[in-house]
Scaffold this active site. Sequence first.
Site, PDB file in Angstrom:
ATOM      1  N   THR A  17       0.875  -1.359   0.069  1.00 57.61           N
ATOM      2  CA  THR A  17       0.029  -0.071  -0.170  1.00 57.61           C
ATOM      3  C   THR A  17       0.812   1.244  -0.101  1.00 57.61           C
ATOM      4  OG1 THR A  17      -1.717  -1.251   1.321  1.00 57.61           O
ATOM      5  CG2 THR A  17      -1.857   0.900   1.116  1.00 57.61           C
ATOM      6  N   ARG A  21       7.695  -2.573   2.807  1.00 58.31           N
ATOM      7  CA  ARG A  21       8.168  -2.842   3.985  1.00 58.31           C
ATOM      8  C   ARG A  21       8.371  -4.189   4.434  1.00 58.31           C
ATOM      9  NH1 ARG A  21       3.104   1.223   6.328  1.00 58.31           N
ATOM     10  NH2 ARG A  21       3.956   2.971   5.066  1.00 58.31           N
ATOM     11  N   SER A 112       6.215   3.645   8.777  1.00 59.85           N
ATOM     12  CA  SER A 112       5.098   4.237   9.343  1.00 59.85           C
ATOM     13  C   SER A 112       4.532   3.771  10.783  1.00 59.85           C
ATOM     14  CB  SER A 112       3.741   3.984   8.389  1.00 59.85           C
ATOM     15  OG  SER A 112       2.670   4.872   8.668  1.00 59.85           O
ATOM     16  N   HIS A 113       3.584   3.560  10.969  1.00 59.11           N
ATOM     17  CA  HIS A 113       3.144   3.039  12.414  1.00 59.11           C
ATOM     18  C   HIS A 113       3.299   1.823  12.877  1.00 59.11           C
ATOM     19  CE1 HIS A 113       0.538   1.479   9.226  1.00 59.11           C
ATOM     20  NE2 HIS A 113       0.028   0.733   9.896  1.00 59.11           N
ATOM     21  N   ASP A 276       2.056   9.534  14.177  1.00 57.11           N
ATOM     22  CA  ASP A 276       2.819   8.363  14.035  1.00 57.11           C
ATOM     23  C   ASP A 276       4.141   8.259  13.880  1.00 57.11           C
ATOM     24  OD1 ASP A 276       2.250   8.998  11.413  1.00 57.11           O
ATOM     25  OD2 ASP A 276       1.993   7.015  10.531  1.00 57.11           O
ATOM     26  N   ASP A 278       5.819   8.172  11.222  1.00 62.17           N
ATOM     27  CA  ASP A 278       6.449   8.999  10.021  1.00 62.17           C
ATOM     28  C   ASP A 278       5.705  10.570   9.881  1.00 62.17           C
ATOM     29  OD1 ASP A 278       4.503   7.631   8.948  1.00 62.17           O
ATOM     30  OD2 ASP A 278       5.194   8.048   6.985  1.00 62.17           O
ATOM     31  N   ASP A 280       2.490  11.020   9.294  1.00 66.69           N
ATOM     32  CA  ASP A 280       1.430  11.596   8.303  1.00 66.69           C
ATOM     33  C   ASP A 280       0.062  11.272   8.782  1.00 66.69           C
ATOM     34  OD1 ASP A 280       1.669   8.731   8.143  1.00 66.69           O
ATOM     35  OD2 ASP A 280       2.185   8.547   6.167  1.00 66.69           O
ATOM     36  N   ARG A 281      -0.030  10.418   9.976  1.00 66.38           N
ATOM     37  CA  ARG A 281      -1.163  10.099  10.555  1.00 66.38           C
ATOM     38  C   ARG A 281      -1.663  11.081  11.640  1.00 66.38           C
ATOM     39  NH1 ARG A 281      -2.428   3.743  10.563  1.00 66.38           N
ATOM     40  NH2 ARG A 281      -1.636   3.149   8.468  1.00 66.38           N
ATOM     41  N   THR A 343      -7.710   2.160  -1.116  1.00 66.52           N
ATOM     42  CA  THR A 343      -7.011   2.648  -0.056  1.00 66.52           C
ATOM     43  C   THR A 343      -5.603   2.923  -0.489  1.00 66.52           C
ATOM     44  OG1 THR A 343      -8.380   1.183   1.605  1.00 66.52           O
ATOM     45  CG2 THR A 343      -6.037   1.530   2.018  1.00 66.52           C
ATOM     46  N   LYS A 375      -0.592  12.642   3.280  1.00 65.16           N
ATOM     47  CA  LYS A 375      -1.425  12.853   4.296  1.00 65.16           C
ATOM     48  C   LYS A 375      -0.523  13.540   5.343  1.00 65.16           C
ATOM     49  CE  LYS A 375      -1.447   7.918   6.297  1.00 65.16           C
ATOM     50  NZ  LYS A 375      -1.019   7.069   5.225  1.00 65.16           N
ATOM     51  N   ARG A 495      -8.943  -6.556   7.445  1.00 58.56           N
ATOM     52  CA  ARG A 495      -9.488  -5.576   7.973  1.00 58.56           C
ATOM     53  C   ARG A 495     -11.237  -5.697   7.780  1.00 58.56           C
ATOM     54  NH1 ARG A 495      -5.249  -2.841   9.587  1.00 58.56           N
ATOM     55  NH2 ARG A 495      -3.735  -2.045   8.116  1.00 58.56           N
TER      56      ARG A 495
HETATM   57  C1  G16 Z   1      -0.634   3.701   4.401  1.00 58.28           C
HETATM   58  C2  G16 Z   1      -1.003   4.298   3.152  1.00 58.28           C
HETATM   59  C3  G16 Z   1      -2.329   4.778   3.625  1.00 58.28           C
HETATM   60  C4  G16 Z   1      -3.246   3.388   3.814  1.00 58.28           C
HETATM   61  C5  G16 Z   1      -2.916   2.857   5.090  1.00 58.28           C
HETATM   62  C6  G16 Z   1      -3.496   1.362   5.265  1.00 58.28           C
HETATM   63  O1  G16 Z   1      -0.414   4.554   5.564  1.00 58.28           O
HETATM   64  O2  G16 Z   1      -0.453   5.490   2.725  1.00 58.28           O
HETATM   65  O3  G16 Z   1      -3.224   5.119   2.210  1.00 58.28           O
HETATM   66  O4  G16 Z   1      -4.717   3.779   4.321  1.00 58.28           O
HETATM   67  O5  G16 Z   1      -1.364   2.522   4.687  1.00 58.28           O
HETATM   68  O6  G16 Z   1      -3.377   0.537   4.403  1.00 58.28           O
HETATM   69  P1  G16 Z   1      -3.572  -1.060   4.759  1.00 58.28           P
HETATM   70  O7  G16 Z   1      -5.053  -1.041   5.040  1.00 58.28           O
HETATM   71  O8  G16 Z   1      -3.268  -1.629   3.379  1.00 58.28           O
HETATM   72  O9  G16 Z   1      -2.564  -1.342   5.929  1.00 58.28           O
HETATM   73  P2  G16 Z   1       0.885   4.635   6.320  1.00 58.28           P
HETATM   74  O10 G16 Z   1       0.569   5.642   7.416  1.00 58.28           O
HETATM   75  O11 G16 Z   1       1.033   3.153   6.784  1.00 58.28           O
HETATM   76  O12 G16 Z   1       1.841   4.919   5.247  1.00 58.28           O
END
Ligand code: G16
Length: 542
Positions: A17, A21, A112-113, A276, A278, A280-281, A343, A375, A495
């Site tokens: 996404t 990772r 990210s998170h 979070d 990085d 962005d959240r 997504t 974001k 999910r």
């Molecule tokens: C990333 C994407 C988002 C997405 C999220 C969740 O966020 O940038 O657009 O909504 O993953 O994705 P999934 O449901 O596939 O785990 P982040 O903050 O992890 O970069």
Amino acid sequence: MIRTVATTPYTDQKPGTSGLRKKVPVFQQPNYAENFIQSVFDSLEGFAGKTLVVGGDGRFYNREVIQKVIAMAVANGFGRVVVGQGGILSTPAASNLIRKRKAFGGLILSASHNPGGPHEDFGIKYNAENGGPAPEKMTDAIYARSKVISAYRIADIGAVDLDKTGTFEVGGMKVEVVDPVTDYAELMETLFDFDALRALFKSGFRMRFDAMHAVTGPYAKEILERRLGAAEGTARNFVPLEDFGGHHPDPNLVHAKHLYDEMMGPDAPDFGAASDGDGDRNLIIGRGIFITPSDSLAMLAANAHLAPGYKAGLKGIARSMPTSGAADRVAEKLGIGMYETPTGWKFFGNLLDAGMATICGEESAGTGSDHVREKDGLWAVLLWLNILAVRGESAKDIVAKHWATYGQNYYSRHDYEEVETDKANALVDALRGKLASLPGTSVQGMKIASADDFAYNDPVDGSVSRNQGIRVLFEGGSRVVFRLSGTGTSGATLRVYIERYEPDPARHGQDTQAALADLIKAADDIAGIRSHTGRDKPSVIT
Ligand code: G16
């Protein structure tokens, strides 16, 4: 000296996404990071002499990979690398720098998170010249290249000093180490009424911002405390740590429960927020009220004109398909376009570039606007503060009035983490197999109106993205959505997104899980979650 190093492909470098990772030990395999970085460069054209922005969220392995990126940028012919001091750049700050410097693109190092540390997660993502995540056709090309790569190019330049700001030359290329916060803070000053925010804090408004030992710490300290005069201590856990202090830097009700508890307590501050890994959240909690990301998007969109950067109004709103329909009602009232995308923030890029949408948001705690192409956690916090300052009401009152005007979309996401991949795929396959037979049948006393596997036709470039989540829509507008996460690093995460629209103000503000109980049962009846996964409850409820 520039070396061409022979290598063999890895087969698992498909970006998810949001970039590639994996666990740190996977990235530490010989040539693993180099292969991916070279695959990115090989998929691009025309960057000779141009600028590359590089930075990350400071997690374990960040500095090592930044050194590799710089050495490979020299060898591949970039003219300049702009890197955040200490290797730090939040994702939105990196997006801003790419745009501001008219860079060719950027590499953002983050998972990210997801947790960080020697045995936790790491990630690399390429962002294009608009500052946004590479679109699917680019990530497909990177993956295709990674499967056949036979060599990478790297310069022997020794370790570059990332800790002092300034510009110097390395192997014929300029390296510019910049303060990670300055440009971003300047951008925020152009969007929000900093005088009004200073007055708000001066009047005794109390706030808590939890940086979760991740990248937003220095940004929050500078912007909230130094520039806006919020009391010292407003920003908490503000020192970025390589392992985020051993926690998940995920601003949700599970991992930021302490903040939730404080905001629901007797001496709660006026406003609570978190971001979070990085940056962005965002997590938004008013005194005595948690605001879901879907609601936050709708409320920000409805009130954005109160901030100077948006006083001309919005061109349109975009949300990911699993995000609740709350923002749709705002778009309808404003008479502007509403776009439903898969997504992944990368799907908003075209809409923002084309001027079709101004504000975008996702249920996964992401909100942003056309100021960057990512974001942006702190942006969402500042927009909320600007709205609170202008309206002079509490967040709780603003929420209640919003629901009274538009109705409430009860909404929750249930995550089943680390499910065996085979079992998760079997569940999805079985669900796909019965989609056609669902409409017209009833579950838990509710009639299914339609069911499909979401496909997105990009209105800007005409590209089509299929299989983006299974939707089951009930008569009356309730729905359940199922999809597998594209950001996990072990097993599969299922999910389940559950939503019910409630127009009647007398029934607003109830306990969310209770209000959704029949739909939660229906989701299990439809997808056989228990029987496929062996789980009798989700691992995370948000
Ligand atoms: C990333 C994407 C988002 C997405 C999220 C969740 O966020 O940038 O657009 O909504 O993953 O994705 P999934 O449901 O596939 O785990 P982040 O903050 O992890 O970069």
